[in-house]
Design a protein around this motif. Structure first.
Motif, PDB file in Angstrom:
ATOM      1  N   LYS A 108       0.838  -1.201   0.000  1.00 38.73           N
ATOM      2  CA  LYS A 108       0.000   0.000   0.000  1.00 38.73           C
ATOM      3  C   LYS A 108       0.878   1.259   0.000  1.00 38.73           C
ATOM      4  O   LYS A 108       0.617   2.213  -0.730  1.00 38.73           O
ATOM      5  CB  LYS A 108      -0.881  -0.028   1.258  1.00 38.73           C
ATOM      6  CG  LYS A 108      -2.311   0.366   0.992  1.00 38.73           C
ATOM      7  CD  LYS A 108      -3.160   0.213   2.248  1.00 38.73           C
ATOM      8  CE  LYS A 108      -4.150  -0.914   2.089  1.00 38.73           C
ATOM      9  NZ  LYS A 108      -4.943  -1.197   3.303  1.00 38.73           N
ATOM     10  N   GLN A 109       1.925   1.237   0.831  1.00 40.64           N
ATOM     11  CA  GLN A 109       2.834   2.395   0.888  1.00 40.64           C
ATOM     12  C   GLN A 109       3.496   2.629  -0.467  1.00 40.64           C
ATOM     13  O   GLN A 109       3.613   3.769  -0.924  1.00 40.64           O
ATOM     14  CB  GLN A 109       3.939   2.166   1.930  1.00 40.64           C
ATOM     15  CG  GLN A 109       3.442   2.050   3.366  1.00 40.64           C
ATOM     16  CD  GLN A 109       4.558   1.540   4.293  1.00 40.64           C
ATOM     17  OE1 GLN A 109       5.711   1.957   4.205  1.00 40.64           O
ATOM     18  NE2 GLN A 109       4.218   0.631   5.193  1.00 40.64           N
ATOM     19  N   ILE A 110       3.904   1.534  -1.121  1.00 43.30           N
ATOM     20  CA  ILE A 110       4.562   1.663  -2.430  1.00 43.30           C
ATOM     21  C   ILE A 110       3.590   2.236  -3.460  1.00 43.30           C
ATOM     22  O   ILE A 110       3.923   3.143  -4.210  1.00 43.30           O
ATOM     23  CB  ILE A 110       5.085   0.293  -2.934  1.00 43.30           C
ATOM     24  CG1 ILE A 110       6.161  -0.252  -2.003  1.00 43.30           C
ATOM     25  CG2 ILE A 110       5.584   0.376  -4.376  1.00 43.30           C
ATOM     26  CD1 ILE A 110       7.502   0.403  -2.088  1.00 43.30           C
ATOM     27  N   MET A 111       2.371   1.720  -3.460  1.00 43.80           N
ATOM     28  CA  MET A 111       1.413   2.179  -4.472  1.00 43.80           C
ATOM     29  C   MET A 111       1.044   3.644  -4.278  1.00 43.80           C
ATOM     30  O   MET A 111       0.757   4.336  -5.240  1.00 43.80           O
ATOM     31  CB  MET A 111       0.178   1.297  -4.459  1.00 43.80           C
ATOM     32  CG  MET A 111       0.480  -0.068  -5.043  1.00 43.80           C
ATOM     33  SD  MET A 111      -0.998  -1.059  -5.073  1.00 43.80           S
ATOM     34  CE  MET A 111      -0.402  -2.609  -4.515  1.00 43.80           C
ATOM     35  N   GLU A 112       1.081   4.095  -3.036  1.00 42.88           N
ATOM     36  CA  GLU A 112       0.815   5.518  -2.789  1.00 42.88           C
ATOM     37  C   GLU A 112       1.972   6.380  -3.286  1.00 42.88           C
ATOM     38  O   GLU A 112       1.765   7.415  -3.902  1.00 42.88           O
ATOM     39  CB  GLU A 112       0.563   5.753  -1.297  1.00 42.88           C
ATOM     40  CG  GLU A 112      -0.867   5.408  -0.914  1.00 42.88           C
ATOM     41  CD  GLU A 112      -1.073   5.218   0.586  1.00 42.88           C
ATOM     42  OE1 GLU A 112      -2.110   4.654   0.969  1.00 42.88           O
ATOM     43  OE2 GLU A 112      -0.171   5.638   1.363  1.00 42.88           O
ATOM     44  N   LYS A 113       3.190   5.891  -3.035  1.00 39.50           N
ATOM     45  CA  LYS A 113       4.380   6.666  -3.430  1.00 39.50           C
ATOM     46  C   LYS A 113       4.638   6.567  -4.927  1.00 39.50           C
ATOM     47  O   LYS A 113       5.112   7.508  -5.539  1.00 39.50           O
ATOM     48  CB  LYS A 113       5.623   6.097  -2.726  1.00 39.50           C
ATOM     49  CG  LYS A 113       5.845   6.664  -1.363  1.00 39.50           C
ATOM     50  CD  LYS A 113       7.230   6.231  -0.861  1.00 39.50           C
ATOM     51  CE  LYS A 113       7.225   6.154   0.639  1.00 39.50           C
ATOM     52  NZ  LYS A 113       8.339   5.383   1.185  1.00 39.50           N
ATOM     53  N   CYS A 114       4.397   5.403  -5.500  1.00 37.76           N
ATOM     54  CA  CYS A 114       4.701   5.172  -6.919  1.00 37.76           C
ATOM     55  C   CYS A 114       3.462   4.623  -7.612  1.00 37.76           C
ATOM     56  O   CYS A 114       3.313   3.405  -7.757  1.00 37.76           O
ATOM     57  CB  CYS A 114       5.826   4.152  -7.094  1.00 37.76           C
ATOM     58  SG  CYS A 114       7.153   4.277  -5.913  1.00 37.76           S
ATOM     59  N   PRO A 115       2.578   5.510  -8.043  1.00 31.51           N
ATOM     60  CA  PRO A 115       1.316   5.047  -8.638  1.00 31.51           C
ATOM     61  C   PRO A 115       1.522   4.238  -9.916  1.00 31.51           C
ATOM     62  O   PRO A 115       0.609   3.531 -10.333  1.00 31.51           O
ATOM     63  CB  PRO A 115       0.554   6.344  -8.930  1.00 31.51           C
ATOM     64  CG  PRO A 115       1.293   7.430  -8.223  1.00 31.51           C
ATOM     65  CD  PRO A 115       2.680   6.974  -7.995  1.00 31.51           C
TER      66      PRO A 115
END
Ligand code: 5GP
Length: 188
Positions: A108-115
Motif C-alpha cells: 500500500k505504501q509503495i502504491m501511494e508513493k509510486c502510482p
C-alpha cells in the motif's frame, strides 16, 4: 535507457509465491532484479544472508527507518520487514524490472508513493489448501501457523488495490500468467 518497472508482488505465506518467482527470475526476457529485504526475523534453515534477506537486529532496523534507508516497511506477525531504497532505485535506473516480494501494508505504501508500480497478488485456490501447505512446510510452531492463517483471512479481504490477482492452482499456469502480465507491462 527506459527506466525499469517497479513490481509489487504479494500473496499469503504458503501460497507458493516464492516458487513462482524462482521460475520467473531466470527468464532473461523479463530482466528482473529481486529486491532483498531487511528483516528482524530469524533465518529459517537454508536461508542465506543477503540472498533471502538481510537479517538485522531490531536496533539496526530502527536506525534504517530513521535514516530513511527504506522505501517502505511493515510489521508482519512478530517481525519487521523493509525494502532498502538504494538498490531499487539503482536497478531501475539500469533498466532492470525490480520485484518487491512484500506484504500488503508495505505494498500500500509503495502504491501511494509510486502510482505507476505494477501490482500482482497471488491467491491460493482456498483457505483450506493454504492451511495444508503451511503445515506441510511446518517450519513454524502451531501458534505461529494459526496466527498466519488468521492474518491470511483478514488479508484476503483487502486485495482490491492490486491490479492483477493470480490464482496458484496450477504452478505452471500461474507462472505463465505472471510472466505475461510483466511482458504486457514492459511493452506498454
Ligand atoms: P516470511 O517471514 O514468510 O519470509 O515473510 C513474511 C511476509 O513478509 C511475506 O508476506 C513477505 O512477502 C513479507 N515481506 C518480505 N519482505 C518484506 C519487505 O521488505 N516489506 C514488507 N512490507 N513485507 C515484506
Amino acid at each position: 535507457m527506459k527506466k525499469g518497472l517497479l513490481i509489487v508482488y504479494s500473496g499469503l505465506s504458503g501460497v507458493g509465491k516464492g516458487t513462482i518467482l524462482e521460475k520467473l527470475m531466470p527468464m532473461k526476457e523479463l530482466n528482473l532484479a529481486y529486491s532483498v529485504s531487511m528483516t528482524t526475523r530469524q533465518p529459517r534453515p537454508g536461508e542465506k544472508e543477503g540472498v533471502n534477506y538481510f537479517f538485522v537486529s531490531k536496533k539496526r532496523f530502527v536506525e534504517a527507518v530513521k535514516n530513511g534507508e527504506l522505501l517502505e516497511h511493515a510489521r508482519f506477525v512478530d517481525n519487521d520487514y523493509g525494502t532498502p531504497k538504494e538498490y531499487v532505485e539503482r536497478m531501475r535506473e539500469e533498466g532492470k524490472n525490480v520485484i518487491l516480494e512484500i506484504e500488503i501494508r508495505g505494498a500500500k505504501q509503495i502504491m501511494e508513493k509510486c502510482p505507476d508500480a505494477l501490482s500482482i497478488y497471488i491467491v491460493p485456490p482456498s483457505i483450506e489448501e493454504l492451511e495444508r501447505r503451511l503445515r506441510e512446510r511446518s517450519s513454524e510452531d502451531e501458534q505461529t501457523i494459526m496466527k498466519r492463517i488468521a492474518k491470511a483471512k483478514r488479508e484476503l479481504k483487502e486485495t482490491d488495490m492490486y491490479e492483477h490477482i493470480v490464482c496458484n492452482d496450477d504452478l505452471d499456469k500461474a507462472v505463465e500468467e505472471v510472466r505475461q502480465i510483466i511482458l504486457d507491462e514492459m511493452n506498454k
